[in-house]
Enzyme design. Structure first.
Site, PDB file in Angstrom:
ATOM      1  N   GLU A  43      25.793-130.381  27.523  1.00  0.00           N
ATOM      2  CA  GLU A  43      25.789-131.162  26.279  1.00  0.00           C
ATOM      3  C   GLU A  43      24.969-132.439  26.442  1.00  0.00           C
ATOM      4  OE1 GLU A  43      26.637-130.436  23.337  1.00  0.00           O
ATOM      5  OE2 GLU A  43      27.670-128.564  23.755  1.00  0.00           O
ATOM      6  N   TYR A 126      30.663-136.808  19.493  1.00  0.00           N
ATOM      7  CA  TYR A 126      30.110-135.459  19.399  1.00  0.00           C
ATOM      8  C   TYR A 126      30.384-134.683  20.692  1.00  0.00           C
ATOM      9  CZ  TYR A 126      26.870-131.691  19.989  1.00  0.00           C
ATOM     10  OH  TYR A 126      26.369-130.459  20.280  1.00  0.00           O
ATOM     11  N   ASP A 144      27.078-133.426  14.254  1.00  0.00           N
ATOM     12  CA  ASP A 144      25.817-134.095  14.575  1.00  0.00           C
ATOM     13  C   ASP A 144      24.853-133.890  13.409  1.00  0.00           C
ATOM     14  OD1 ASP A 144      25.031-131.471  14.728  1.00  0.00           O
ATOM     15  OD2 ASP A 144      24.082-131.636  16.690  1.00  0.00           O
TER      16      ASP A 144
END
Ligand code: SF4
Length: 343
Positions: A43, A126, A144
Protein backbone atom coordinates in the site's frame (compact mmCIF):
# COMPACT_ATOMS: atom_id res chain seq x y z
CA UNK A 1 -27.06 19.89 -9.81
CA UNK A 2 -28.89 17.96 -7.15
CA UNK A 3 -27.56 14.69 -5.75
CA UNK A 4 -29.29 11.76 -7.39
CA UNK A 5 -28.02 8.99 -5.19
CA UNK A 6 -31.43 8.49 -3.66
CA UNK A 7 -32.43 6.92 -6.99
CA UNK A 8 -29.92 4.18 -6.77
CA UNK A 9 -29.96 0.98 -4.90
CA UNK A 10 -26.68 1.30 -3.07
CA UNK A 11 -26.20 -2.26 -1.98
CA UNK A 12 -27.16 -3.60 -5.37
CA UNK A 13 -24.42 -1.48 -6.95
CA UNK A 14 -21.94 -2.68 -4.32
CA UNK A 15 -22.81 -6.35 -4.98
CA UNK A 16 -22.42 -5.83 -8.72
CA UNK A 17 -19.00 -4.34 -8.21
CA UNK A 18 -17.94 -7.23 -6.02
CA UNK A 19 -19.17 -9.77 -8.58
CA UNK A 20 -17.18 -7.99 -11.28
CA UNK A 21 -14.08 -8.00 -9.08
CA UNK A 22 -14.29 -11.78 -8.62
CA UNK A 23 -13.85 -12.37 -12.32
CA UNK A 24 -12.06 -9.20 -13.48
CA UNK A 25 -9.98 -8.04 -10.49
CA UNK A 26 -6.30 -7.59 -11.21
CA UNK A 27 -4.19 -10.65 -10.53
CA UNK A 28 -1.49 -8.98 -8.45
CA UNK A 29 1.12 -10.91 -6.44
CA UNK A 30 0.18 -9.31 -3.11
CA UNK A 31 -3.49 -10.18 -3.64
CA UNK A 32 -2.76 -13.77 -2.66
CA UNK A 33 -1.74 -12.84 0.89
CA UNK A 34 -3.46 -11.56 4.00
CA UNK A 35 -0.19 -10.81 5.73
CA UNK A 36 -0.65 -7.26 7.08
CA UNK A 37 3.08 -6.58 6.81
CA UNK A 38 3.09 -7.29 3.06
CA UNK A 39 -0.16 -5.44 2.47
CA UNK A 40 1.23 -2.45 4.35
CA UNK A 41 4.44 -2.41 2.29
CA UNK A 42 2.53 -2.67 -0.99
CA UNK A 43 0.00 0.00 0.00
CA UNK A 44 2.82 2.41 0.83
CA UNK A 45 4.78 1.62 -2.35
CA UNK A 46 1.78 1.87 -4.66
CA UNK A 47 0.39 5.07 -3.13
CA UNK A 48 2.55 7.15 -5.41
CA UNK A 49 3.94 4.61 -7.84
CA UNK A 50 2.24 2.79 -10.69
CA UNK A 51 1.90 -0.97 -10.19
CA UNK A 52 4.06 -1.87 -13.22
CA UNK A 53 6.80 0.48 -12.04
CA UNK A 54 6.79 -0.61 -8.41
CA UNK A 55 6.45 -4.41 -8.62
CA UNK A 56 10.17 -5.15 -8.79
CA UNK A 57 10.79 -2.81 -5.88
CA UNK A 58 8.05 -4.54 -3.91
CA UNK A 59 9.58 -7.99 -4.47
CA UNK A 60 13.11 -6.82 -3.72
CA UNK A 61 11.97 -5.02 -0.58
CA UNK A 62 10.03 -8.02 0.71
CA UNK A 63 12.89 -10.40 -0.08
CA UNK A 64 15.38 -8.28 1.83
CA UNK A 65 13.01 -7.26 4.66
CA UNK A 66 10.55 -10.18 4.89
CA UNK A 67 9.04 -9.17 8.23
CA UNK A 68 8.62 -6.36 10.72
CA UNK A 69 11.61 -7.39 12.80
CA UNK A 70 14.07 -7.48 9.90
CA UNK A 71 12.91 -4.08 8.74
CA UNK A 72 13.07 -2.59 12.24
CA UNK A 73 16.64 -3.82 12.73
CA UNK A 74 17.94 -2.70 9.34
CA UNK A 75 20.16 0.35 8.78
CA UNK A 76 18.29 3.41 7.58
CA UNK A 77 20.71 3.70 4.67
CA UNK A 78 19.94 0.22 3.47
CA UNK A 79 16.19 0.82 3.68
CA UNK A 80 16.66 3.96 1.60
CA UNK A 81 18.78 2.03 -0.88
CA UNK A 82 15.98 -0.51 -1.45
CA UNK A 83 13.66 2.43 -2.04
CA UNK A 84 15.93 3.89 -4.69
CA UNK A 85 13.99 4.79 -7.82
CA UNK A 86 10.59 5.00 -6.10
CA UNK A 87 11.02 8.61 -4.98
CA UNK A 88 9.20 10.20 -2.02
CA UNK A 89 11.79 8.70 0.29
CA UNK A 90 9.99 9.87 3.43
CA UNK A 91 7.76 6.82 2.85
CA UNK A 92 10.76 4.52 3.39
CA UNK A 93 11.84 6.41 6.51
CA UNK A 94 8.33 6.18 7.90
CA UNK A 95 8.13 2.43 7.17
CA UNK A 96 11.37 1.95 9.03
CA UNK A 97 10.20 3.96 12.04
CA UNK A 98 6.79 2.29 12.08
CA UNK A 99 8.45 -1.16 12.07
CA UNK A 100 10.40 -0.10 15.17
CA UNK A 101 7.15 1.20 16.67
CA UNK A 102 5.52 -2.24 16.10
CA UNK A 103 8.48 -3.96 17.75
CA UNK A 104 8.28 -1.69 20.78
CA UNK A 105 4.53 -1.35 21.24
CA UNK A 106 3.23 -4.68 19.89
CA UNK A 107 6.19 -7.06 20.36
CA UNK A 108 6.58 -7.27 16.59
CA UNK A 109 3.01 -8.41 15.93
CA UNK A 110 1.19 -6.19 13.45
CA UNK A 111 -1.72 -4.43 15.22
CA UNK A 112 -5.21 -5.50 14.12
CA UNK A 113 -7.35 -2.55 15.13
CA UNK A 114 -7.89 0.29 12.66
CA UNK A 115 -7.21 2.90 15.37
CA UNK A 116 -3.89 1.25 16.29
CA UNK A 117 -2.80 0.89 12.67
CA UNK A 118 -3.59 4.57 12.16
CA UNK A 119 -1.08 5.46 14.91
CA UNK A 120 1.83 3.97 12.93
CA UNK A 121 4.22 6.48 11.45
CA UNK A 122 3.29 7.39 7.87
CA UNK A 123 -0.04 5.53 7.91
CA UNK A 124 -3.05 7.61 7.00
CA UNK A 125 -6.75 6.80 7.01
CA UNK A 126 -6.66 5.24 3.55
CA UNK A 127 -3.80 2.83 4.34
CA UNK A 128 -5.18 1.92 7.77
CA UNK A 129 -8.56 1.17 6.17
CA UNK A 130 -6.98 -0.90 3.40
CA UNK A 131 -4.95 -3.00 5.86
CA UNK A 132 -7.75 -3.51 8.37
CA UNK A 133 -10.33 -4.41 5.71
CA UNK A 134 -8.09 -6.64 3.57
CA UNK A 135 -6.31 -8.42 6.43
CA UNK A 136 -8.81 -8.33 9.28
CA UNK A 137 -12.18 -7.99 7.52
CA UNK A 138 -13.07 -4.63 9.10
CA UNK A 139 -15.92 -2.89 7.31
CA UNK A 140 -14.06 0.35 6.67
CA UNK A 141 -13.90 2.04 3.25
CA UNK A 142 -10.38 2.79 1.95
CA UNK A 143 -11.46 6.01 0.31
CA UNK A 144 -9.06 7.69 -2.09
CA UNK A 145 -9.26 9.64 -5.33
CA UNK A 146 -10.58 6.55 -7.14
CA UNK A 147 -13.56 6.40 -4.79
CA UNK A 148 -14.25 10.11 -5.22
CA UNK A 149 -14.26 9.79 -8.99
CA UNK A 150 -16.29 6.57 -9.28
CA UNK A 151 -18.91 7.56 -6.71
CA UNK A 152 -19.29 11.10 -8.04
CA UNK A 153 -19.98 9.65 -11.46
CA UNK A 154 -22.17 6.72 -10.48
CA UNK A 155 -24.44 8.95 -8.41
CA UNK A 156 -23.92 12.12 -10.48
CA UNK A 157 -23.00 13.60 -7.12
CA UNK A 158 -21.73 17.16 -7.22
CA UNK A 159 -20.13 17.14 -3.78
CA UNK A 160 -16.88 19.07 -4.17
CA UNK A 161 -14.02 16.56 -3.83
CA UNK A 162 -11.59 19.34 -2.83
CA UNK A 163 -13.79 20.14 0.17
CA UNK A 164 -12.14 19.19 3.48
CA UNK A 165 -15.14 17.04 4.39
CA UNK A 166 -15.01 15.04 1.14
CA UNK A 167 -13.31 12.09 2.82
CA UNK A 168 -16.05 11.83 5.44
CA UNK A 169 -18.80 12.35 2.89
CA UNK A 170 -17.57 9.68 0.47
CA UNK A 171 -16.76 7.28 3.32
CA UNK A 172 -20.38 7.45 4.45
CA UNK A 173 -21.60 7.02 0.91
CA UNK A 174 -19.35 3.98 0.46
CA UNK A 175 -20.55 2.40 3.68
CA UNK A 176 -24.07 2.33 2.23
CA UNK A 177 -22.80 0.31 -0.75
CA UNK A 178 -20.40 -1.93 1.11
CA UNK A 179 -21.63 -5.49 1.57
CA UNK A 180 -21.55 -6.76 5.19
CA UNK A 181 -18.76 -9.22 4.35
CA UNK A 182 -15.78 -8.99 2.01
CA UNK A 183 -14.99 -5.36 2.82
CA UNK A 184 -11.39 -5.90 1.71
CA UNK A 185 -12.43 -7.23 -1.69
CA UNK A 186 -14.90 -4.39 -2.05
CA UNK A 187 -12.15 -1.84 -1.42
CA UNK A 188 -9.89 -3.59 -3.91
CA UNK A 189 -12.74 -3.69 -6.42
CA UNK A 190 -13.15 0.09 -6.15
CA UNK A 191 -9.40 0.56 -6.59
CA UNK A 192 -9.41 -1.66 -9.69
CA UNK A 193 -12.47 -0.08 -11.21
CA UNK A 194 -11.04 3.40 -10.65
CA UNK A 195 -7.64 2.62 -12.11
CA UNK A 196 -8.62 0.28 -14.96
CA UNK A 197 -12.10 1.31 -16.07
CA UNK A 198 -13.38 4.55 -14.57
CA UNK A 199 -10.18 6.43 -15.37
CA UNK A 200 -9.95 10.19 -14.98
CA UNK A 201 -9.88 10.59 -18.77
CA UNK A 202 -11.64 8.39 -21.30
CA UNK A 203 -13.37 6.01 -18.89
CA UNK A 204 -14.25 2.68 -20.48
CA UNK A 205 -17.98 2.95 -19.84
CA UNK A 206 -18.90 0.40 -22.49
CA UNK A 207 -17.29 -2.41 -20.45
CA UNK A 208 -17.99 -0.98 -16.99
CA UNK A 209 -20.00 -3.29 -14.71
CA UNK A 210 -21.84 -0.26 -13.32
CA UNK A 211 -22.83 1.35 -16.61
CA UNK A 212 -26.51 0.53 -16.23
CA UNK A 213 -26.59 2.23 -12.81
CA UNK A 214 -24.20 5.08 -13.52
CA UNK A 215 -26.14 8.34 -13.60
CA UNK A 216 -23.36 10.44 -15.11
CA UNK A 217 -23.01 7.95 -17.96
CA UNK A 218 -26.74 7.67 -18.56
CA UNK A 219 -27.16 11.44 -18.44
CA UNK A 220 -24.20 11.90 -20.81
CA UNK A 221 -22.46 14.07 -18.20
CA UNK A 222 -19.32 12.16 -17.31
CA UNK A 223 -17.14 15.20 -17.95
CA UNK A 224 -18.99 17.07 -15.18
CA UNK A 225 -17.81 14.67 -12.45
CA UNK A 226 -16.06 14.69 -10.08
CA UNK A 227 -16.56 18.34 -9.13
CA UNK A 228 -13.33 19.93 -7.94
CA UNK A 229 -13.28 23.65 -7.25
CA UNK A 230 -9.97 24.32 -5.54
CA UNK A 231 -6.74 23.82 -7.37
CA UNK A 232 -3.66 23.97 -5.17
CA UNK A 233 -1.21 26.31 -6.81
CA UNK A 234 2.27 24.78 -6.78
CA UNK A 235 4.99 26.72 -5.02
CA UNK A 236 8.03 27.74 -7.14
CA UNK A 237 11.37 27.05 -5.48
CA UNK A 238 14.96 27.50 -6.61
CA UNK A 239 17.87 25.42 -5.34
CA UNK A 240 21.57 25.64 -6.06
CA UNK A 241 24.08 22.81 -5.77
CA UNK A 242 27.81 22.58 -6.39
CA UNK A 243 29.26 19.36 -7.72
CA UNK A 244 32.73 19.84 -6.24
CA UNK A 245 35.22 17.36 -7.61
CA UNK A 246 38.85 16.49 -7.90
CA UNK A 247 39.51 13.70 -10.39
CA UNK A 248 36.88 11.01 -9.73
CA UNK A 249 36.17 12.17 -6.17
CA UNK A 250 33.40 14.54 -5.16
CA UNK A 251 31.67 15.83 -2.06
CA UNK A 252 28.36 14.73 -0.59
CA UNK A 253 26.53 15.06 2.70
CA UNK A 254 23.42 13.44 4.13
CA UNK A 255 20.44 15.73 4.54
CA UNK A 256 18.82 16.14 7.92
CA UNK A 257 15.23 15.26 8.72
CA UNK A 258 13.76 18.55 7.63
CA UNK A 259 11.96 19.93 4.60
CA UNK A 260 12.17 17.68 1.52
CA UNK A 261 14.43 14.71 0.74
CA UNK A 262 15.02 13.73 4.35
CA UNK A 263 18.15 11.66 4.93
CA UNK A 264 19.09 11.56 1.25
CA UNK A 265 22.54 12.61 0.08
CA UNK A 266 23.21 15.89 -1.68
CA UNK A 267 26.07 18.04 -2.96
CA UNK A 268 27.26 21.21 -1.21
CA UNK A 269 24.80 24.10 -1.45
CA UNK A 270 27.50 26.73 -1.17
CA UNK A 271 31.23 27.04 -1.79
CA UNK A 272 33.94 29.46 -0.61
CA UNK A 273 34.32 32.57 -2.78
CA UNK A 274 37.81 31.39 -3.77
CA UNK A 275 36.31 28.29 -5.49
CA UNK A 276 34.34 30.35 -7.98
CA UNK A 277 37.35 30.49 -10.33
CA UNK A 278 37.10 26.69 -10.71
CA UNK A 279 33.49 26.70 -11.96
CA UNK A 280 33.40 24.91 -15.29
CA UNK A 281 29.72 24.46 -16.14
CA UNK A 282 26.16 24.91 -14.94
CA UNK A 283 23.14 22.74 -15.59
CA UNK A 284 19.55 23.73 -14.94
CA UNK A 285 17.14 21.00 -13.97
CA UNK A 286 13.38 21.37 -13.58
CA UNK A 287 11.78 18.97 -11.15
CA UNK A 288 8.21 18.67 -9.90
CA UNK A 289 7.25 17.54 -6.44
CA UNK A 290 3.75 17.46 -5.03
CA UNK A 291 2.77 21.13 -4.77
CA UNK A 292 6.31 22.31 -5.60
CA UNK A 293 8.02 23.24 -8.85
CA UNK A 294 11.76 23.14 -8.35
CA UNK A 295 14.36 24.83 -10.51
CA UNK A 296 17.74 23.39 -9.60
CA UNK A 297 21.04 24.91 -10.71
CA UNK A 298 23.95 22.48 -10.49
CA UNK A 299 27.38 24.04 -10.88
CA UNK A 300 30.35 21.86 -11.60
CA UNK A 301 33.53 22.84 -9.77
CA UNK A 302 36.80 21.18 -10.82
CA UNK A 303 39.35 21.66 -8.07
CA UNK A 304 43.01 21.65 -9.11
CA UNK A 305 44.33 19.81 -6.02
CA UNK A 306 43.18 17.00 -3.76
CA UNK A 307 44.14 19.12 -0.76
CA UNK A 308 41.45 21.69 -1.56
CA UNK A 309 38.86 18.92 -1.70
CA UNK A 310 40.05 17.36 1.56
CA UNK A 311 40.17 20.70 3.39
CA UNK A 312 36.66 21.62 2.28
CA UNK A 313 35.33 18.18 3.29
CA UNK A 314 36.97 18.44 6.69
CA UNK A 315 35.91 21.97 7.45
CA UNK A 316 32.25 21.56 6.42
CA UNK A 317 31.82 17.91 7.35
CA UNK A 318 31.35 16.47 3.85
CA UNK A 319 32.10 12.92 2.72
CA UNK A 320 34.44 12.33 -0.21
CA UNK A 321 32.83 9.85 -2.56
CA UNK A 322 33.23 8.42 -6.05
CA UNK A 323 30.65 7.14 -8.53
CA UNK A 324 30.92 3.53 -7.43
CA UNK A 325 30.41 4.39 -3.76
CA UNK A 326 27.63 6.86 -4.48
CA UNK A 327 25.67 4.16 -6.36
CA UNK A 328 25.14 2.52 -2.97
CA UNK A 329 23.68 5.71 -1.54
CA UNK A 330 20.33 7.38 -2.19
CA UNK A 331 20.12 10.82 -3.76
CA UNK A 332 17.16 12.99 -4.73
CA UNK A 333 16.12 12.10 -8.28
CA UNK A 334 17.56 15.23 -9.98
CA UNK A 335 20.98 14.66 -8.37
CA UNK A 336 20.88 10.97 -9.17
CA UNK A 337 20.20 11.86 -12.80
CA UNK A 338 23.06 14.34 -12.74
CA UNK A 339 25.44 11.62 -11.51
CA UNK A 340 24.34 9.43 -14.41
CA UNK A 341 25.28 12.16 -16.89
CA UNK A 342 28.63 12.70 -15.19
CA UNK A 343 29.24 8.97 -15.50
S1 SF4 B 1 -20.14 3.93 -16.49
FE1 SF4 B 1 -18.34 5.09 -17.00
S2 SF4 B 1 -18.40 6.89 -15.70
FE2 SF4 B 1 -19.83 5.40 -14.86
S3 SF4 B 1 -18.66 4.31 -13.31
FE3 SF4 B 1 -18.50 3.16 -15.19
S4 SF4 B 1 -16.64 3.90 -16.20
FE4 SF4 B 1 -17.19 5.36 -14.61
Amino acid sequence: MKTKKQNADFLHVGEKLLAWYRTHGRDLPFRSTNDPYKIWICEIIFQQTRIEQGLNHYHNFINRFPDVETLANADTEEVLLYWKGLGYYSRALNLHKAAQQIMEDYQGIFPEKYEDILQLKGVGKYTAAAISSICFGAKIPAVDGNFYRVLSRVFADDFDVSNSSAFKYFSELTLRMMPEKHAGHFNEAMMDLGSEICKPRNPKCEICPLNKDCLAFNLGKIQDFPVKSKKVKPQDLELTYYFVQFGHSFLIKQRKEDFIWKKLYEFPVEIPESFSRYLVSMKTVLHKLTHKNLTIYIYKVNLPTKKLLNDFAKEYDFTIENLEGSSKKSFPKPLENYLKIIE
